[in-house]
Motif scaffolding. Sequence first.
Motif, PDB file in Angstrom:
ATOM      1  N   VAL A   1       1.098  -1.018   0.240  1.00  0.00           N
ATOM      2  CA  VAL A   1       0.081   0.099   0.265  1.00  0.00           C
ATOM      3  C   VAL A   1       0.992   0.983  -0.190  1.00  0.00           C
ATOM      4  N   PHE A   2       1.783   0.752   0.929  1.00  0.00           N
ATOM      5  CA  PHE A   2       2.883   2.450   0.482  1.00  0.00           C
ATOM      6  C   PHE A   2       3.620   2.957  -0.048  1.00  0.00           C
ATOM      7  N   ALA A   3       3.868   1.846  -0.901  1.00  0.00           N
ATOM      8  CA  ALA A   3       4.760   1.299  -1.998  1.00  0.00           C
ATOM      9  C   ALA A   3       3.444   2.895  -3.121  1.00  0.00           C
ATOM     10  N   PHE A   4       3.188   1.637  -3.185  1.00  0.00           N
ATOM     11  CA  PHE A   4       1.616   1.862  -4.641  1.00  0.00           C
ATOM     12  C   PHE A   4       0.940   3.340  -4.691  1.00  0.00           C
ATOM     13  N   TYR A   5       1.193   3.885  -3.429  1.00  0.00           N
ATOM     14  CA  TYR A   5       0.528   5.380  -2.975  1.00  0.00           C
ATOM     15  C   TYR A   5       1.913   6.304  -3.403  1.00  0.00           C
ATOM     16  N   MET A   6       2.905   5.978  -2.850  1.00  0.00           N
ATOM     17  CA  MET A   6       4.487   6.621  -3.223  1.00  0.00           C
ATOM     18  C   MET A   6       4.524   6.908  -5.174  1.00  0.00           C
ATOM     19  N   VAL A   7       4.563   6.005  -5.227  1.00  0.00           N
ATOM     20  CA  VAL A   7       4.812   5.456  -6.975  1.00  0.00           C
ATOM     21  C   VAL A   7       3.151   6.707  -7.099  1.00  0.00           C
ATOM     22  N   MET A   8       2.306   6.541  -6.991  1.00  0.00           N
ATOM     23  CA  MET A   8       1.178   7.793  -7.064  1.00  0.00           C
ATOM     24  C   MET A   8       1.389   9.282  -6.840  1.00  0.00           C
ATOM     25  N   THR A   9       2.289   9.389  -5.903  1.00  0.00           N
ATOM     26  CA  THR A   9       2.206  10.294  -5.901  1.00  0.00           C
ATOM     27  C   THR A   9       3.203  11.232  -6.949  1.00  0.00           C
ATOM     28  N   SER A  10       4.153  10.933  -6.329  1.00  0.00           N
ATOM     29  CA  SER A  10       5.281  11.242  -7.567  1.00  0.00           C
ATOM     30  C   SER A  10       5.250  10.790  -8.774  1.00  0.00           C
ATOM     31  N   LEU A  11       4.205  10.446  -9.948  1.00  0.00           N
ATOM     32  CA  LEU A  11       3.748  10.196 -10.333  1.00  0.00           C
ATOM     33  C   LEU A  11       2.589  11.948 -10.879  1.00  0.00           C
ATOM     34  N   GLY A  12       2.194  11.836  -9.942  1.00  0.00           N
ATOM     35  CA  GLY A  12       1.742  13.707 -10.854  1.00  0.00           C
ATOM     36  C   GLY A  12       2.607  13.985 -10.286  1.00  0.00           C
ATOM     37  N   THR A  13       3.503  14.362  -9.211  1.00  0.00           N
ATOM     38  CA  THR A  13       4.671  15.398  -9.908  1.00  0.00           C
ATOM     39  C   THR A  13       4.606  15.629 -10.511  1.00  0.00           C
ATOM     40  N   VAL A  14       5.705  14.507 -11.605  1.00  0.00           N
ATOM     41  CA  VAL A  14       5.977  14.334 -13.166  1.00  0.00           C
ATOM     42  C   VAL A  14       4.537  14.811 -13.527  1.00  0.00           C
ATOM     43  N   LEU A  15       4.049  13.943 -14.051  1.00  0.00           N
ATOM     44  CA  LEU A  15       2.212  14.307 -15.096  1.00  0.00           C
ATOM     45  C   LEU A  15       2.333  15.927 -15.016  1.00  0.00           C
ATOM     46  N   GLY A  16       2.206  16.815 -13.704  1.00  0.00           N
ATOM     47  CA  GLY A  16       2.113  18.539 -13.591  1.00  0.00           C
ATOM     48  C   GLY A  16       3.660  18.698 -14.432  1.00  0.00           C
ATOM     49  N   GLN A  17       4.084  18.200 -14.522  1.00  0.00           N
ATOM     50  CA  GLN A  17       5.372  19.179 -15.643  1.00  0.00           C
ATOM     51  C   GLN A  17       5.072  18.574 -16.768  1.00  0.00           C
ATOM     52  N   ILE A  18       5.167  17.673 -17.159  1.00  0.00           N
ATOM     53  CA  ILE A  18       4.518  17.090 -18.828  1.00  0.00           C
ATOM     54  C   ILE A  18       3.352  18.308 -18.653  1.00  0.00           C
ATOM     55  N   ALA A  19       2.611  18.622 -18.183  1.00  0.00           N
ATOM     56  CA  ALA A  19       1.327  19.365 -18.251  1.00  0.00           C
ATOM     57  C   ALA A  19       1.343  20.860 -18.318  1.00  0.00           C
ATOM     58  N   LEU A  20       2.353  21.221 -18.419  1.00  0.00           N
ATOM     59  CA  LEU A  20       2.636  22.457 -17.556  1.00  0.00           C
ATOM     60  C   LEU A  20       3.117  22.517 -19.626  1.00  0.00           C
ATOM     61  N   THR A  21       4.193  21.784 -20.537  1.00  0.00           N
ATOM     62  CA  THR A  21       4.886  22.040 -20.899  1.00  0.00           C
ATOM     63  C   THR A  21       3.200  22.898 -22.547  1.00  0.00           C
ATOM     64  N   TYR A  22       1.840  22.701 -21.922  1.00  0.00           N
ATOM     65  CA  TYR A  22       1.189  22.183 -23.064  1.00  0.00           C
ATOM     66  C   TYR A  22       0.570  23.872 -22.697  1.00  0.00           C
ATOM     67  N   PHE A  23       1.373  24.792 -21.792  1.00  0.00           N
ATOM     68  CA  PHE A  23       1.489  25.818 -21.670  1.00  0.00           C
ATOM     69  C   PHE A  23       1.634  26.464 -21.700  1.00  0.00           C
ATOM     70  N   PRO A  24       2.500  27.580 -23.140  1.00  0.00           N
ATOM     71  CA  PRO A  24       3.412  28.471 -23.378  1.00  0.00           C
ATOM     72  C   PRO A  24       3.653  29.474 -22.459  1.00  0.00           C
ATOM     73  N   GLN A  25       2.620  29.901 -22.831  1.00  0.00           N
ATOM     74  CA  GLN A  25       1.757  31.660 -22.332  1.00  0.00           C
ATOM     75  C   GLN A  25       2.413  31.752 -20.564  1.00  0.00           C
ATOM     76  N   MET A  26       2.193  30.820 -19.876  1.00  0.00           N
ATOM     77  CA  MET A  26       2.738  31.169 -18.351  1.00  0.00           C
ATOM     78  C   MET A  26       1.584  32.303 -18.778  1.00  0.00           C
ATOM     79  N   ASN A  27       0.160  32.403 -18.352  1.00  0.00           N
ATOM     80  CA  ASN A  27      -0.127  33.462 -18.348  1.00  0.00           C
ATOM     81  C   ASN A  27      -1.300  32.656 -17.111  1.00  0.00           C
ATOM     82  N   TYR A  28      -2.624  33.116 -16.750  1.00  0.00           N
ATOM     83  CA  TYR A  28      -3.538  32.394 -15.702  1.00  0.00           C
ATOM     84  C   TYR A  28      -3.885  31.407 -16.172  1.00  0.00           C
ATOM     85  N   GLU A  29      -3.662  30.781 -17.292  1.00  0.00           N
ATOM     86  CA  GLU A  29      -4.028  29.135 -17.587  1.00  0.00           C
ATOM     87  C   GLU A  29      -4.113  27.953 -17.211  1.00  0.00           C
TER      88      GLU A  29
END
Length: 443
Positions: free
Chosen positions: A131-159
């Motif tokens: 349970v702990f290991a999978f929770y750790m993977v999901m939280t870290s994966l979320g952090t990585v996905l957040g960086q990837i999602a940022l690449t879809y906002f090149p304007q860096m405005n309010y979006e």
Amino acid sequence: MFNTIGAFFSLYLAALVLLTGSGLFNTYMGVRLTQLSVSEIWVGALLAIFYLGLVVGARVGHKLILGIGHIRAYAASAAFVTAAVLIQILVDNLWIWLVLRFFAGAAMVTQFMGLESWLNEQTENEQRGTVFAFYMVMTSLGTVLGQIALTYFPQMNYEPLVFVAICSVMSLVPVALTRRLHPALQVPAPINAKYYVERVPLSIIVLLIAGMVTGAFYALAPVYGLRADLNSEQVAVFVAVSVAAGVLAQWPIGWLADRLGRVLTIRINALCLFLLALPLVGWLSFSYTWLLVFSAAFGVLQFTLYPLGAAFANDNVDPDRRVGLSAILYMVYGVGACVGPLLVGILMDRWGSHFYFIFVAACGALLVGLIRPQKVTGDHLSQDAPTEFVPMASVPSAAAAALDPRVDITSDISHDPVIEEESEPVAEATDPSVKGSPASMGN
């Protein structure tokens, strides 16, 4: 294993979505404010105050969950985080942003505590590692996905802020619709901090420096990337590569630590941190590809310091006091994560962006100098040492400690008074008989 993971799928999904928004937001703040020529001091302060909210809010969040239940507390906290993010679209006063980030941190730690205490309460001891290991993977994966999602906002405005608000709201859906019964939560009693400070002083130093390095990374590595002529999409990848490498390295580093010993592994880690930082202090110029290579290497080193320090501490604390130990380590790490961004922001503002890696090198050198086998006596070695190496999430929280498979909640006495002989100061004189023995290393 699949049945265990499936049983908590809604909680894992909530953690994934929540960390996706949070991971994007931290990098966005550094990039956006730097593009607006805002001082690095403000960039560091905004993340430092967020971590301060995480630390301070843990106690308040516990009381809130205790008073109104997990789902209501999570919903109220999600609403508050969402409002705090949306207000930043309407108000561009940095002092108000500081206040918003503090309360957002306090609200978000309540969300983490709700998820993690829920997982802990309904997990059997034999399933705790999975349970702990999978929770750790999901939280870290979320952090990585957040960086990837940022690449879809090149304007860096309010979006990007709207996207973060959407993630905050959507993380509520799996929790609100779950069919699992939300558990009872016990009233916390005071923990004798002095016992742990005297028992594991070297581990506490490791956790403090780990917090400083990691906090500075999330706040100011994006600023360094922009100063190195990367665009916003490249900066997001620069951060994502580091986090992903840190997650993937947890198990190999754990394997190494179990064989070389905690102290030697920490010193090797710190020495590599020092040596790798030197080429990036402004002497040489590197291409984007090489910066990604360095980012991956730093991810391996900085995101494994926390679990290495925690494993070193657990080797030297009795099994029935490890919940309290984890709480102390979380607080020390949080303090470091508050100090690091603020200190590095001041250094970068006054002397240039290359001081980010001068700071990293200094932290590595400090660990090499302080964490030495000569200071390890093995006097307080636990009977089950060396304990299992457990991977840790890149953003630990107060309640995750109880999910640690090294902990047996049913027999824990962390809140009981410590008898006098247990809390005697640790002798840190040289003990040649244990100097080369990994199994006998203790604080």
